[in-house]
Scaffold this active site. Structure first.
Site, PDB file in Angstrom:
ATOM      1  N   ASP A 294       0.866  -1.186   0.000  1.00  0.00           N
ATOM      2  CA  ASP A 294       0.000   0.000   0.000  1.00  0.00           C
ATOM      3  C   ASP A 294       0.902   1.235   0.000  1.00  0.00           C
ATOM      4  OD1 ASP A 294      -2.192   1.628   0.064  1.00  0.00           O
ATOM      5  OD2 ASP A 294      -2.732   1.207   2.147  1.00  0.00           O
TER       6      ASP A 294
ATOM      7  N   ASN B 187       2.037   6.685   3.504  1.00  0.00           N
ATOM      8  CA  ASN B 187       2.590   5.547   4.228  1.00  0.00           C
ATOM      9  C   ASN B 187       4.114   5.502   4.219  1.00  0.00           C
ATOM     10  OD1 ASN B 187       0.059   4.674   4.929  1.00  0.00           O
ATOM     11  ND2 ASN B 187      -0.135   3.288   3.177  1.00  0.00           N
TER      12      ASN B 187
ATOM     13  N   ASP C   9       1.628   1.537   8.068  1.00  0.00           N
ATOM     14  CA  ASP C   9       0.491   0.826   7.464  1.00  0.00           C
ATOM     15  C   ASP C   9       0.969  -0.330   6.589  1.00  0.00           C
ATOM     16  OD1 ASP C   9      -1.202   2.504   8.762  1.00  0.00           O
ATOM     17  OD2 ASP C   9      -1.792   3.661   7.014  1.00  0.00           O
TER      18      ASP C   9
END
Length: 262
Positions: A189, A194, A207
């Site tokens: 992701d 992130n 994350d």
């Protein structure tokens, strides 16, 4: 505790976190509720929570963070995890700095350099040593399970797909599945919120619940989309050039489509 949420912290953490102020976080790609915890003279922390569910990702994230840290990848330290009152919880250390989507003090060229270099370093980890599988067979099966469970948010599709159903999109996903996979250890992701930078240098990934062995285009597709969204289309090519190697435009499109299911 002082908090901006009606969610009660786990009883097991009450003594440890007494005096911390909880502030809900809105930036990022995580589906969990995320809170920054601060207290004078004490280290900043993050707490994440989700309802306990077969599709929940917090237990996956804890395992992946431990593995990534043990393999030299900068990421939050798992300080505690628990399950209470139908919710999963993670307590994490805070990484110093700001995410790359919230770093106006950094020039766009430096942001794309940090992102490209961080992902290239992650992708150099030994695939054979990674216990987490996000290959297409696994990811497509997870996507299908989420469609059947009604967990795909059709209102959050990219503009060009708004108005279509998750079932329709899943048929398209199957039709355009790549024949081969260029496997690396991926973040899963890799959007700019992130990736954290401090003092102009990469500080760590957050994350990480979807980290695992997958095609490198999984990360390149989401990073390129996020760069386009946050910095503009003109910065996608410099990012891909800095990362290096051949990039398949069709795979970038496919992995962005796959992300619609998560």
């Amino acid at each position: 505790m002082t908090t901006e949420t009606t969610i009660e912290m786990p009883r097991a953490w009450e003594s440890r976190l007494a005096g911390y102020h909880w502030k809900g976080q809105t930036i990022g790609c995580s589906t969990a509720a995320v809170f920054r915890l601060s207290a004078r003279g004490r280290p900043a922390l993050f707490a994440k929570t989700d309802p306990t569910d077969p599709h929940g990702e917090l237990p996956d994230e804890a395992a992946r963070l431990r593995w990534l840290s043990a393999n030299g990848i900068a990421c939050p330290v798992v300080l505690a995890e628990t399950r209470e009152a139908g919710r999963d919880w993670l307590l994490l250390s805070a990484i110093p700095g700001r995410d790359l989507a919230s770093s106006p003090h950094l020039d766009p060229d430096r942001i794309v350099e940090i992102a490209a270099d961080a992902l290239r370093a992650l992708h150099q980890l030994d695939v054979a040593a990674c216990p987490f599988d996000r290959r297409l067979e696994r990811s497509i099966a997870l996507a299908h399970a989420r469609v059947r469970a009604g967990l795909v948010d059709e209102d959050d599709f990219d503009d060009e797909r708004l108005g279509r159903s998750a079932v329709d999109l899943f048929e398209e996903l199957q039709e355009h599945r790549p024949h081969d996979e260029d496997l690396v250890v991926t973040h899963g992701d890799a959007c700019l919120p992130n990736l954290i930078a401090d003092d102009g240098r990469f500080a760590g990934f957050v994350d990480c619940a979807r980290a695992g062995v997958a095609d490198r285009h999984q990360d390149l597709a989401l990073a390129a989309w996020s760069i386009r969204h946050n910095l503009g289309e003109a910065w996608v090519a410099p990012f891909l050039s800095r990362y290096g190697g051949a990039v398949d435009p069709g795979c970038l499109v496919f992995y962005r489509l796959l992300d619609e299911f998560f």
